[in-house]
Design a protein around this motif. Structure first.
Motif, PDB file in Angstrom:
ATOM      1  N   THR A   4       0.814  -1.077   0.006  1.00  0.00           N
ATOM      2  CA  THR A   4       0.020   0.006   0.065  1.00  0.00           C
ATOM      3  C   THR A   4       0.951   1.164   0.027  1.00  0.00           C
ATOM      4  O   THR A   4       2.154   1.261   0.401  1.00  0.00           O
ATOM      5  CB  THR A   4      -0.792   0.100   1.095  1.00  0.00           C
ATOM      6  N   SER A   5       0.288   2.520  -0.303  1.00  0.00           N
ATOM      7  CA  SER A   5       0.982   3.889  -0.124  1.00  0.00           C
ATOM      8  C   SER A   5       1.769   3.921   0.970  1.00  0.00           C
ATOM      9  O   SER A   5       1.504   3.715   2.048  1.00  0.00           O
ATOM     10  CB  SER A   5       0.103   4.588  -0.471  1.00  0.00           C
ATOM     11  N   ILE A   6       2.958   4.530   0.694  1.00  0.00           N
ATOM     12  CA  ILE A   6       4.023   4.845   1.787  1.00  0.00           C
ATOM     13  C   ILE A   6       4.276   6.308   1.937  1.00  0.00           C
ATOM     14  O   ILE A   6       4.017   6.732   0.894  1.00  0.00           O
ATOM     15  CB  ILE A   6       5.326   4.079   1.698  1.00  0.00           C
ATOM     16  N   ASN A   7       4.520   6.581   3.011  1.00  0.00           N
ATOM     17  CA  ASN A   7       5.315   8.011   3.487  1.00  0.00           C
ATOM     18  C   ASN A   7       6.772   7.963   3.074  1.00  0.00           C
ATOM     19  O   ASN A   7       7.257   8.867   2.739  1.00  0.00           O
ATOM     20  CB  ASN A   7       5.148   8.502   4.591  1.00  0.00           C
ATOM     21  N   ASN A   8       7.328   6.930   3.518  1.00  0.00           N
ATOM     22  CA  ASN A   8       8.875   6.785   3.335  1.00  0.00           C
ATOM     23  C   ASN A   8       9.297   5.120   3.418  1.00  0.00           C
ATOM     24  O   ASN A   8       8.386   4.479   4.291  1.00  0.00           O
ATOM     25  CB  ASN A   8       9.713   7.666   4.519  1.00  0.00           C
ATOM     26  N   LEU A   9      10.292   4.747   3.128  1.00  0.00           N
ATOM     27  CA  LEU A   9      10.784   3.573   3.266  1.00  0.00           C
ATOM     28  C   LEU A   9      12.205   3.655   3.689  1.00  0.00           C
ATOM     29  O   LEU A   9      13.096   4.508   3.310  1.00  0.00           O
ATOM     30  CB  LEU A   9      10.909   2.874   1.949  1.00  0.00           C
ATOM     31  N   GLN A  10      12.535   2.898   4.483  1.00  0.00           N
ATOM     32  CA  GLN A  10      13.808   2.660   5.094  1.00  0.00           C
ATOM     33  C   GLN A  10      14.662   1.374   4.912  1.00  0.00           C
ATOM     34  O   GLN A  10      14.001   0.367   4.646  1.00  0.00           O
ATOM     35  CB  GLN A  10      13.659   2.995   6.698  1.00  0.00           C
ATOM     36  N   TRP A  11      15.943   1.687   5.146  1.00  0.00           N
ATOM     37  CA  TRP A  11      16.678   0.416   5.084  1.00  0.00           C
ATOM     38  C   TRP A  11      17.674   0.234   6.223  1.00  0.00           C
ATOM     39  O   TRP A  11      18.154   1.302   6.718  1.00  0.00           O
ATOM     40  CB  TRP A  11      17.671   0.289   3.646  1.00  0.00           C
ATOM     41  N   TYR A  12      17.678  -1.000   6.766  1.00  0.00           N
ATOM     42  CA  TYR A  12      18.465  -1.228   7.832  1.00  0.00           C
ATOM     43  C   TYR A  12      19.093  -2.459   7.705  1.00  0.00           C
ATOM     44  O   TYR A  12      18.995  -3.173   7.064  1.00  0.00           O
ATOM     45  CB  TYR A  12      17.376  -1.678   9.028  1.00  0.00           C
ATOM     46  N   ARG A  13      20.457  -2.404   8.343  1.00  0.00           N
ATOM     47  CA  ARG A  13      21.314  -3.682   8.519  1.00  0.00           C
ATOM     48  C   ARG A  13      21.544  -4.342   9.936  1.00  0.00           C
ATOM     49  O   ARG A  13      21.407  -3.526  11.063  1.00  0.00           O
ATOM     50  CB  ARG A  13      22.630  -3.121   8.087  1.00  0.00           C
ATOM     51  N   GLN A  14      21.481  -5.670   9.804  1.00  0.00           N
ATOM     52  CA  GLN A  14      21.680  -6.390  10.961  1.00  0.00           C
ATOM     53  C   GLN A  14      22.750  -7.257  10.961  1.00  0.00           C
ATOM     54  O   GLN A  14      22.950  -8.066  10.175  1.00  0.00           O
ATOM     55  CB  GLN A  14      20.490  -7.311  11.491  1.00  0.00           C
ATOM     56  N   ASN A  15      23.973  -7.186  11.726  1.00  0.00           N
ATOM     57  CA  ASN A  15      25.170  -7.921  11.824  1.00  0.00           C
ATOM     58  C   ASN A  15      24.223  -9.133  12.630  1.00  0.00           C
ATOM     59  O   ASN A  15      23.722  -8.975  13.597  1.00  0.00           O
ATOM     60  CB  ASN A  15      26.261  -7.255  12.344  1.00  0.00           C
ATOM     61  N   SER A  16      24.948 -10.540  12.578  1.00  0.00           N
ATOM     62  CA  SER A  16      24.545 -11.476  13.190  1.00  0.00           C
ATOM     63  C   SER A  16      24.418 -11.252  14.537  1.00  0.00           C
ATOM     64  O   SER A  16      25.470 -11.014  15.329  1.00  0.00           O
ATOM     65  CB  SER A  16      25.597 -12.487  12.863  1.00  0.00           C
ATOM     66  N   GLY A  17      23.045 -11.744  15.180  1.00  0.00           N
ATOM     67  CA  GLY A  17      23.181 -11.584  16.758  1.00  0.00           C
ATOM     68  C   GLY A  17      22.823 -10.114  17.147  1.00  0.00           C
ATOM     69  O   GLY A  17      23.135 -10.018  18.306  1.00  0.00           O
ATOM     70  N   ARG A  18      22.597  -9.148  16.504  1.00  0.00           N
ATOM     71  CA  ARG A  18      23.006  -7.799  16.936  1.00  0.00           C
ATOM     72  C   ARG A  18      21.457  -6.974  16.776  1.00  0.00           C
ATOM     73  O   ARG A  18      20.686  -7.621  15.766  1.00  0.00           O
ATOM     74  CB  ARG A  18      24.167  -7.150  16.352  1.00  0.00           C
ATOM     75  N   GLY A  19      21.473  -5.813  17.107  1.00  0.00           N
ATOM     76  CA  GLY A  19      20.198  -5.040  16.775  1.00  0.00           C
ATOM     77  C   GLY A  19      20.638  -4.489  15.425  1.00  0.00           C
ATOM     78  O   GLY A  19      21.577  -4.400  14.709  1.00  0.00           O
ATOM     79  N   LEU A  20      19.433  -3.802  14.781  1.00  0.00           N
ATOM     80  CA  LEU A  20      19.329  -3.382  13.498  1.00  0.00           C
ATOM     81  C   LEU A  20      20.093  -1.899  13.763  1.00  0.00           C
ATOM     82  O   LEU A  20      19.927  -1.000  14.605  1.00  0.00           O
ATOM     83  CB  LEU A  20      18.126  -3.121  13.120  1.00  0.00           C
ATOM     84  N   VAL A  21      20.516  -1.392  12.362  1.00  0.00           N
ATOM     85  CA  VAL A  21      21.232  -0.166  12.187  1.00  0.00           C
ATOM     86  C   VAL A  21      20.758   0.421  11.142  1.00  0.00           C
ATOM     87  O   VAL A  21      20.699  -0.088  10.011  1.00  0.00           O
ATOM     88  CB  VAL A  21      22.936  -0.094  12.027  1.00  0.00           C
ATOM     89  N   HIS A  22      20.396   1.779  11.310  1.00  0.00           N
ATOM     90  CA  HIS A  22      19.478   2.415   9.990  1.00  0.00           C
ATOM     91  C   HIS A  22      20.409   2.705   9.170  1.00  0.00           C
ATOM     92  O   HIS A  22      21.679   3.402   9.512  1.00  0.00           O
ATOM     93  CB  HIS A  22      18.824   3.513  10.710  1.00  0.00           C
ATOM     94  N   LEU A  23      20.216   2.400   8.002  1.00  0.00           N
ATOM     95  CA  LEU A  23      21.138   3.014   6.764  1.00  0.00           C
ATOM     96  C   LEU A  23      20.611   4.193   5.949  1.00  0.00           C
ATOM     97  O   LEU A  23      21.571   5.090   5.803  1.00  0.00           O
ATOM     98  CB  LEU A  23      21.102   1.776   5.831  1.00  0.00           C
TER      99      LEU A  23
END
Lengths: 116, 111
Positions: B27-46
């Motif tokens: 469905t329609s979006i306002n924004n889209l984000q990409w994140y990275r997650q190294n093994s066993g860790r939290g996500l980091v915003h890219l």
């Protein structure tokens, strides 16, 4: 730098125990979130909070509750842990939603909970 | 239902090659984000791309957004072994109140 900390990296609990997962952020963010992450399912939102003492259910709130007594701290509570709650739990925080949608979320390192 | 779905589920490339990951949403979006997650860790915003933007760059990252096709792609150029991680797209859809994450693409960069 924003820092989000979680009380434990690894936790092992027995079925039926009450479990507390703590999350603290140091950037004065209004929004805080709890997710669980399971292989192949991505992140699923359990609860979120947009202000002190405010909480909203996410997609999978059953079996969980939350507490936000202070702005910097958001706790996830498993009232009676069950084996299907074995998972990675991730806490995140962000600024309030702006006119164009959400701001980036800052994540803690995660707590890997095993319920036996 | 999941808003963002990544493709492929897994990707293995040699160091120095480019890696492309795709995300589709419903469905329609306002924004889209990409994140990275190294093994066993939290996500980091890219990177975040707004619905009125078509392309955005950040270092070796290039994100495109095609709202007519409801899809986005993340390109990592000249990949390094350190890029090995899972990558997630996350969408904030119009009128919504939460960010929805996809299941992620696992990238493995061989040295």
């Amino acid at each position: 730098d924003v820092k989000v900390t979680q009380s434990s990296r690894y936790l092992v609990k027995r079925t039926g125990e009450k479990v507390f997962l703590e999350c603290v952020q140091d950037m004065d963010h209004e929004n805080m979130f709890w997710y669980r992450q399971d292989p192949g399912l991505g992140l699923r939102l359990i609860y979120f909070s947009y202000d002190v003492k405010m909480k909203e259910k996410g997609d999978i709130p059953e079996g969980y509750s939350v507490s936000r007594e202070k702005k910097e701290r958001f706790s996830l509570i498993l009232e009676s842990a069950s084996t299907n709650q074995t998972s990675m739990y991730l806490c995140a925080s962000s600024y309030p939603r702006g006119a164009s949608g959400s701001h980036e979320q800052y994540f803690g390192p995660g707590t890997r909970l095993t319920v036996t | 239902s999941q808003q963002g779905e990544e493709d492929p589920q897994a990707l293995s490339i040699q160091e120095g090659e480019n890696a492309t990951m795709n995300c589709s949403y419903k469905t329609s979006i306002n924004n889209l984000q990409w994140y990275r997650q190294n093994s066993g860790r939290g996500l980091v915003h890219l990177i975040l791309i707004r619905s009125n933007e078509r392309e955005k760059h950040s270092g070796r990252l290039r994100v495109t957004l095609d709202t007519s096709k409801k899809s986005s792609s993340l390109l990592i150029t000249a990949s390094r072994a350190a890029d090995t991680a899972s990558y997630f797209c996350a969408t904030w859809h119009t009128g919504g109140f939460k960010t929805i994450f996809g299941a992620g693409t696992r990238l493995f960069v061989k040295a």
